[in-house]
Design an enzyme around this catalytic site. Structure first.
Site, PDB file in Angstrom:
ATOM      1  N   SER A 154     -35.135 110.085-129.954  1.00 32.89           N
ATOM      2  CA  SER A 154     -34.927 108.910-129.105  1.00 32.89           C
ATOM      3  C   SER A 154     -35.679 107.661-129.553  1.00 32.89           C
ATOM      4  O   SER A 154     -35.452 106.581-129.014  1.00 32.89           O
ATOM      5  CB  SER A 154     -35.298 109.227-127.655  1.00 32.89           C
ATOM      6  OG  SER A 154     -36.671 109.512-127.522  1.00 32.89           O
ATOM      7  N   LYS A 183     -38.837 106.200-118.867  1.00 34.26           N
ATOM      8  CA  LYS A 183     -39.299 105.388-119.990  1.00 34.26           C
ATOM      9  C   LYS A 183     -39.483 103.923-119.584  1.00 34.26           C
ATOM     10  O   LYS A 183     -40.363 103.233-120.101  1.00 34.26           O
ATOM     11  CB  LYS A 183     -38.340 105.533-121.167  1.00 34.26           C
ATOM     12  CG  LYS A 183     -38.410 106.925-121.787  1.00 34.26           C
ATOM     13  CD  LYS A 183     -37.505 107.097-122.991  1.00 34.26           C
ATOM     14  CE  LYS A 183     -37.681 108.490-123.579  1.00 34.26           C
ATOM     15  NZ  LYS A 183     -36.843 108.711-124.778  1.00 34.26           N
TER      16      LYS A 183
END
Length: 342
Positions: free
Chosen positions: A241, A286
């Site tokens: 990611s 996040k």
């Protein structure tokens, strides 16, 4: 021992047993929580790379096996997410095998990010595609017991295979009644096997009637040579990611212009060799991690509602951080080029 002392001892024994049960008994779930935003100039070093006034940062989530206390707490905390174990680990996969698979995927992500950055900066890079690495085999499907993680697929019915998309495109042309000859390397030995096709199990959520040989997460195996050299040290961070943010940091060090413009820029998203940004899990966590680290800007993938989910979290926590949608590396770099200096 008198009756009162005995009762007291029993009560404490029950309490200790309950505490142990709540703390040490793991459930078939993992819990994910907001991690950190890590400055990438501490992770990536391009030889002779240009300095910057701001920062590019990768964002992470923390992942751990859930005990009873964590399970209950996650039910009442919006940014603690419970994920079934079979959505994290493959059938029969040990913790060590899962960790190794994540590091392999991270290594591939680093390579693709490097390719994207060097090509965008018009710097020297040589790419050698070697085939498609098997990272998992589906139980009950034709490849089980015949292919295994680490095998390198180099051919399908005599057609040379260099990249993952080539493999997927070719295998997508077959039906359940077909057979296919797979050429692969296991260690230094080249082998061939004939496999049939079957539908994927329901948990894979594939379209009706879609068939395959039963490999998961295939990755293009490649080596690169760059000039100038680049060193990436992720300290055991796994997964793909951070690909987008890796590419931006490498690009920034390769070029004279400081594309951070003095801002703290966080983000997430996978990256392909062609510069396409893909979706990831845990986007809202996040966003929380990036905000907690003082980020000014957050790049979010458009695919799979990542951007919408990121906006929702940003509004919920009332951050001043700007969330920017991206589909490609070019989207991110174009945004930075028009950004005014801080």
């Amino acid at each position: 021992m008198n009756r009162t002392t005995k009762r007291f001892t029993i009560v404490w024994a029950v309490i200790i047993t309950l505490v142990a049960a709540f703390t040490f008994i793991d459930l078939p779930y993992y819990v994910t929580t907001p991690g950190e935003a890590r400055e990438l100039d501490d992770v990536i070093k391009v030889d002779g790379g240009s300095p910057d006034e701001g920062e590019f940062m990768l964002t992470t989530v923390r992942v751990g096996e859930a005990n009873i206390i964590q399970y209950v707490w996650a039910k009442f905390n919006q940014y603690h997410e419970l994920i079934s174990e079979d959505m994290i680990k493959r059938e029969g996969e040990s913790d060590e095998e899962y960790h190794e698979r994540q590091l392999e995927v991270m290594a591939g992500s680093q390579t693709d990010a490097t390719i994207v950055a060097y090509q965008a900066a018009d710097k020297s890079i040589t790419i050698d595609h070697k085939g498609v690495l098997v990272t998992g085999v589906v139980e009950g499907m034709p490849a089980e017991g015949k292919l295994k993680p680490g095998d390198l697929i180099t051919g399908v019915d005599g057609n040379n295979i260099e990249k993952t998309q080539q493999l997927l495109d070719l295998l997508g042309e077959y039906t359940e009644s077909d057979k296919v000859v797979i050429t692969f390397k296991r260690g230094d030995e080249q082998q061939e096997i004939e496999l049939g096709f079957s539908e994927f199990p329901e948990r894979f959520n594939t379209e009706d009637g879609k068939v395959g040989i039963g490999i998961t997460g295939p990755v293009t195996a490649k080596t690169i040579k760059t000039e100038p050299s680049v060193d990436i040290n992720t300290d055991q961070i796994g997964g793909p990611s951070a690909g987008l943010m890796f590419s931006l940091e490498i690009y920034n060090q390769l070029t004279e212009e400081d594309w951070t413009k003095g801002y703290k820029i966080a983000g997430t998203g996978t990256i392909t060799e062609e510069g396409e940004v893909g979706p990831i899990g845990g986007i809202q966590q996040k966003v929380v991690a990036a905000d907690g680290s003082g980020a000014d800007i957050f790049f979010a993938p458009v695919a799979h509602s990542n951007y919408e989910d990121a906006l929702e979290a940003a509004e919920d926590i009332k951050t001043k951080m700007k969330v920017v949608p991206v589909e490609t590396f070019k989207d991110a770099s174009d945004y930075l080029k028009q950004l005014e200096e801080k």
